[in-house]
Write a protein that holds these residues in place. Sequence first.
Motif, PDB file in Angstrom:
ATOM      1  N   GLU A 183       0.849  -1.184   0.000  1.00 51.90           N
ATOM      2  CA  GLU A 183       0.000   0.000   0.000  1.00 51.90           C
ATOM      3  C   GLU A 183       0.889   1.239   0.000  1.00 51.90           C
ATOM      4  O   GLU A 183       2.102   1.144   0.175  1.00 51.90           O
ATOM      5  N   LEU A 184       0.285   2.389  -0.173  1.00 49.79           N
ATOM      6  CA  LEU A 184       1.020   3.648  -0.197  1.00 49.79           C
ATOM      7  C   LEU A 184       1.780   3.827   1.115  1.00 49.79           C
ATOM      8  O   LEU A 184       1.218   3.676   2.187  1.00 49.79           O
ATOM      9  N   CYS A 185       3.077   4.131   1.029  1.00 53.17           N
ATOM     10  CA  CYS A 185       3.908   4.282   2.236  1.00 53.17           C
ATOM     11  C   CYS A 185       3.581   5.564   2.991  1.00 53.17           C
ATOM     12  O   CYS A 185       3.535   5.580   4.221  1.00 53.17           O
TER      13      CYS A 185
ATOM     14  N   HIS B  95      -4.271   9.881  -3.365  1.00 48.00           N
ATOM     15  CA  HIS B  95      -4.952   9.742  -2.076  1.00 48.00           C
ATOM     16  C   HIS B  95      -4.743   8.360  -1.462  1.00 48.00           C
ATOM     17  O   HIS B  95      -4.875   8.198  -0.254  1.00 48.00           O
ATOM     18  N   GLY B  96      -4.454   7.387  -2.298  1.00 47.77           N
ATOM     19  CA  GLY B  96      -4.256   6.034  -1.805  1.00 47.77           C
ATOM     20  C   GLY B  96      -3.769   5.138  -2.917  1.00 47.77           C
ATOM     21  O   GLY B  96      -3.930   5.449  -4.096  1.00 47.77           O
ATOM     22  N   ALA B  97      -3.148   4.036  -2.542  1.00 48.85           N
ATOM     23  CA  ALA B  97      -2.662   3.065  -3.522  1.00 48.85           C
ATOM     24  C   ALA B  97      -2.580   1.702  -2.862  1.00 48.85           C
ATOM     25  O   ALA B  97      -2.348   1.597  -1.655  1.00 48.85           O
ATOM     26  N   SER B  98      -2.774   0.675  -3.656  1.00 45.28           N
ATOM     27  CA  SER B  98      -2.611  -0.685  -3.154  1.00 45.28           C
ATOM     28  C   SER B  98      -2.159  -1.587  -4.292  1.00 45.28           C
ATOM     29  O   SER B  98      -2.335  -1.265  -5.459  1.00 45.28           O
ATOM     30  N   ALA B  99      -1.560  -2.682  -3.907  1.00 42.19           N
ATOM     31  CA  ALA B  99      -1.125  -3.679  -4.886  1.00 42.19           C
ATOM     32  C   ALA B  99      -1.504  -5.052  -4.356  1.00 42.19           C
ATOM     33  O   ALA B  99      -1.528  -5.279  -3.149  1.00 42.19           O
ATOM     34  N   PHE B 100      -1.814  -5.948  -5.273  1.00 41.00           N
ATOM     35  CA  PHE B 100      -2.018  -7.331  -4.892  1.00 41.00           C
ATOM     36  C   PHE B 100      -1.439  -8.230  -5.966  1.00 41.00           C
ATOM     37  O   PHE B 100      -1.231  -7.806  -7.102  1.00 41.00           O
TER      38      PHE B 100
ATOM     39  N   GLU C  74      -3.374  -0.275  -8.031  1.00 45.15           N
ATOM     40  CA  GLU C  74      -4.469   0.671  -8.197  1.00 45.15           C
ATOM     41  C   GLU C  74      -4.168   1.928  -7.398  1.00 45.15           C
ATOM     42  O   GLU C  74      -3.790   1.848  -6.226  1.00 45.15           O
ATOM     43  N   LEU C  75      -4.306   3.081  -8.046  1.00 45.04           N
ATOM     44  CA  LEU C  75      -4.045   4.380  -7.414  1.00 45.04           C
ATOM     45  C   LEU C  75      -5.308   5.229  -7.474  1.00 45.04           C
ATOM     46  O   LEU C  75      -5.882   5.404  -8.545  1.00 45.04           O
ATOM     47  N   LEU C  76      -5.710   5.780  -6.352  1.00 46.29           N
ATOM     48  CA  LEU C  76      -6.800   6.746  -6.326  1.00 46.29           C
ATOM     49  C   LEU C  76      -6.153   8.112  -6.460  1.00 46.29           C
ATOM     50  O   LEU C  76      -5.336   8.504  -5.623  1.00 46.29           O
ATOM     51  N   HIS C  77      -6.460   8.823  -7.545  1.00 47.30           N
ATOM     52  CA  HIS C  77      -5.750  10.076  -7.800  1.00 47.30           C
ATOM     53  C   HIS C  77      -6.666  11.177  -8.326  1.00 47.30           C
ATOM     54  O   HIS C  77      -7.792  10.929  -8.742  1.00 47.30           O
ATOM     55  N   PHE C  78      -6.109  12.374  -8.282  1.00 43.25           N
ATOM     56  CA  PHE C  78      -6.757  13.584  -8.755  1.00 43.25           C
ATOM     57  C   PHE C  78      -5.650  14.431  -9.380  1.00 43.25           C
ATOM     58  O   PHE C  78      -4.537  14.459  -8.858  1.00 43.25           O
ATOM     59  N   VAL C  79      -5.912  15.092 -10.499  1.00 45.73           N
ATOM     60  CA  VAL C  79      -4.901  15.947 -11.119  1.00 45.73           C
ATOM     61  C   VAL C  79      -5.435  17.373 -11.171  1.00 45.73           C
ATOM     62  O   VAL C  79      -6.551  17.615 -11.625  1.00 45.73           O
ATOM     63  N   SER C  80      -4.623  18.311 -10.678  1.00 40.73           N
ATOM     64  CA  SER C  80      -4.996  19.724 -10.693  1.00 40.73           C
ATOM     65  C   SER C  80      -3.957  20.504 -11.504  1.00 40.73           C
ATOM     66  O   SER C  80      -2.862  20.026 -11.746  1.00 40.73           O
TER      67      SER C  80
ATOM     68  N   VAL D  82      -9.371   6.236 -10.634  1.00 42.71           N
ATOM     69  CA  VAL D  82      -8.543   5.106 -10.255  1.00 42.71           C
ATOM     70  C   VAL D  82      -7.697   4.740 -11.469  1.00 42.71           C
ATOM     71  O   VAL D  82      -8.221   4.515 -12.554  1.00 42.71           O
ATOM     72  N   LEU D  83      -6.395   4.739 -11.268  1.00 39.44           N
ATOM     73  CA  LEU D  83      -5.457   4.316 -12.301  1.00 39.44           C
ATOM     74  C   LEU D  83      -5.071   2.887 -11.957  1.00 39.44           C
ATOM     75  O   LEU D  83      -4.639   2.611 -10.838  1.00 39.44           O
TER      76      LEU D  83
END
Length: 164
Positions: free
Chosen positions: A17-19, A37-42, A56-62, A130-131
């Motif tokens: 997961e995101l460190c 905002h968050g990330a995980s791998a399986f 999977e990454l939960l993201h937002f781009v500004s 989600v990427l």
Amino acid sequence: RMDAAARDPARDQPTHELCEGTLRIPLGDGAETLHIHGASAFRWRDAVGRPWHRVELLHFVSSADRCVRALVYGSTAEERAYYAHALTLPATHFAQWHCRIQRWGDDDGASGNGEATVAETISYFGYDAVLSCDVPAEPASPELPLLLSLGADGLAASAIRLCP
């Protein structure tokens, strides 16, 4: 690419997961910022038994100008206050994202080149997205952090650490 028929989600093994907390990473020349905002791998195995990581990454781009597009919905002030949402930059949904994973060694830094794969973006109503990407998994120790590198259409992000 992952073949959904070749994967049994019940056998997925969460690994990383995101460190850090939420990350803000400048993209390319700094005109955009990637907020993670968050990330995980399986781990999962394909039909021939090859191990993969699904990241999977939960993201937002500004944008760097600090202007954020917003969607406001409703016919009353109360509804409009509740249904006000920031929207990620639309171009990020159309960009061809690639990801690469490298294993982080204890004393020698990142090891291995990691195979770059195409990522998919999934968005719900244009807010955060989600990427998702599937990358070959090395048989090395799962206790070591992973470095995830992202890039899209000339936009490169610094490495993102995923911890066990």
